[in-house]
Design a protein around this motif. Sequence first.
Motif, PDB file in Angstrom:
ATOM      1  N   GLY A 224       0.775  -1.232   0.000  1.00  0.00           N
ATOM      2  CA  GLY A 224       0.000   0.000   0.000  1.00  0.00           C
ATOM      3  C   GLY A 224       0.806   1.282   0.000  1.00  0.00           C
ATOM      4  N   GLN A 225       2.109   1.205  -0.211  1.00  0.00           N
ATOM      5  CA  GLN A 225       2.963   2.387  -0.136  1.00  0.00           C
ATOM      6  C   GLN A 225       3.403   2.834  -1.531  1.00  0.00           C
ATOM      7  OE1 GLN A 225       3.178   3.562   3.080  1.00  0.00           O
ATOM      8  NE2 GLN A 225       1.864   1.764   3.405  1.00  0.00           N
ATOM      9  N   PHE A 226       3.164   4.118  -1.841  1.00  0.00           N
ATOM     10  CA  PHE A 226       3.567   4.714  -3.117  1.00  0.00           C
ATOM     11  C   PHE A 226       3.093   3.863  -4.297  1.00  0.00           C
ATOM     12  CE2 PHE A 226       6.793   6.151  -0.034  1.00  0.00           C
ATOM     13  CZ  PHE A 226       6.672   7.525  -0.171  1.00  0.00           C
ATOM     14  N   MET A 227       1.822   3.502  -4.254  1.00  0.00           N
ATOM     15  CA  MET A 227       1.311   2.575  -5.262  1.00  0.00           C
ATOM     16  C   MET A 227       1.114   3.220  -6.633  1.00  0.00           C
ATOM     17  SD  MET A 227       1.307  -0.203  -3.596  1.00  0.00           S
ATOM     18  CE  MET A 227       0.474  -1.275  -4.754  1.00  0.00           C
ATOM     19  N   THR A 228       0.961   4.537  -6.697  1.00  0.00           N
ATOM     20  CA  THR A 228       0.690   5.203  -7.979  1.00  0.00           C
ATOM     21  C   THR A 228       1.887   5.990  -8.511  1.00  0.00           C
ATOM     22  OG1 THR A 228      -0.221   7.138  -6.827  1.00  0.00           O
ATOM     23  CG2 THR A 228      -1.770   5.381  -7.433  1.00  0.00           C
ATOM     24  N   GLU A 229       2.914   6.195  -7.695  1.00  0.00           N
ATOM     25  CA  GLU A 229       4.082   6.950  -8.132  1.00  0.00           C
ATOM     26  C   GLU A 229       5.079   6.053  -8.853  1.00  0.00           C
ATOM     27  OE1 GLU A 229       2.783   6.916  -5.152  1.00  0.00           O
ATOM     28  OE2 GLU A 229       2.658   8.914  -4.246  1.00  0.00           O
ATOM     29  N   PRO A 230       5.892   6.617  -9.756  1.00  0.00           N
ATOM     30  CA  PRO A 230       6.889   5.802 -10.467  1.00  0.00           C
ATOM     31  C   PRO A 230       7.915   5.213  -9.500  1.00  0.00           C
ATOM     32  CG  PRO A 230       6.595   7.942 -11.533  1.00  0.00           C
ATOM     33  CD  PRO A 230       5.878   8.011 -10.225  1.00  0.00           C
ATOM     34  N   ALA A 231       8.317   3.973  -9.760  1.00  0.00           N
ATOM     35  CA  ALA A 231       9.333   3.301  -8.943  1.00  0.00           C
ATOM     36  C   ALA A 231      10.672   3.460  -9.643  1.00  0.00           C
ATOM     37  CB  ALA A 231       8.974   1.831  -8.750  1.00  0.00           C
TER      38      ALA A 231
END
Length: 477
Positions: A340-347
């Motif tokens: 559930g962490q930084f699910m929509t931001e680029p990795a």
Amino acid sequence: MKAAEDIWRSGLMHRIIALLLVVSSLQAADPLPLFIEGYAGQRSIAQGEEIPIHVSTTAAKYEIEVARLGAVREVVWKKADVPGVAYPVPEDASANGCRWPESVRVPSTAAWKSGYYEVVFRAADAGGKWMQRGKRTAESSAWFIVRQAKPGTTSKILLQLCTNTYNAYNNWGGFSVYAYNSLSNNQGHRVSFERPGPSQFGRWELPFVQWAEKNGYALEFAANDDLEFRPELLTSYKLVLSVGHDEYWSTPMRDHLEDWIGKGGNVAFFSGNTCCWQVRAEDGGRAFTCCKQNYHLDPVYQSREFKTLSTLWSHHLLKRPENELTGVGFLWGGYRKSHGQFMTEPAEYEVHRPDHWIYAGTGLKRGDKFGGKDTIVGYECDGCELSWMDGLPFPTCKDGTPKSFEVLATCPVRWHPDDAEWYEKWESGRTGAACLGLYTRGGTVFTAGTTDWAHGLMGNDAVVMRVTRNVLERLAK
């Protein structure tokens, strides 16, 4: 009453009873469910040694196939018509193994390349004698590793595979060292290698091995605990690799590798969540204990001799954060695109010091980002406590990170609250950063700070490939 007597006298009741007896007889002859499972009796063998295989199956006969997994899948041994026997599963199989007899012994040869070997079990039958007819098949697999008989003769690079992590997550028999996939959400504290179960090789290490072998990099292989039980291997290599999810380390493993680094050996951690939990090997390495957040249940806790306490390496009682080995750790790292962490931001990583030799040939500039296409920053990442000056990150070195550590790229990551609440020294709500960097202390230690680095190799990311080449070519000399 008269009607019932008439039915009986007419013989109808006799026919009904006979039919029931026939049905009962047919049901008794129904086939047992078809299954086949097995495991290798050792994690690793040297070329030319034999590997014991233990199998339980309801099939009368079955087939075994052994294949090396690398740039290509190479079948090296097969045996058909192996007699099958079904063995009981002990209630304590998760902790103490299945104790099944040896079913077959596979002879390796000097021609078998060092590597990860998959053992495939296949069974088939034609169903029941009177009903439930039709071809049935069952298949499962096991694994083992072949070491180079004369270490260092084909490569100066040793890839030690994350075999402790494979065992930690294996819930065969009911229990792993995790509550989420254990029986009744009750995590185990001791797990045995001597039971069936999958590995995690295909998710992380295989893409790295495939890329390396396709690009001309020879590798030699070992298991995690070969660092513990065969530390003399290290003297034959220039570079030791950790790839993917290398989460569980024992004190002897770490002692031996750190001593080797101090004498000039190089290590590249293309991995994350690395050396997070301490384990204690037991029964000659056939099982290990890891009490994790329940460290107060560990007998070592009662003795107050905390050196081998089976909890976080970064725990304040243990006082040996993994940062001292890898340069980074999970307490200042966390998750990205998972839990559930930084699910929509680029990795992706942001570059901070583009003139460093690891970036040679990439053309990157300060502030550029890379790896997002293949989500290389995830799913578990390591970092260190940072201070920022003029827009550049510097380690504070308060968390065990060596003073010579250079932070070359970062990406924000965060723990899930449920993972941190038990840890009494935790700062609630903290966001950390995955850190790519390196330090030198005798030898040089590089870290990618992420489990998913190899996904960039699988996706042919130009920067990930070039950085990997730069590390291998410089540190393996």
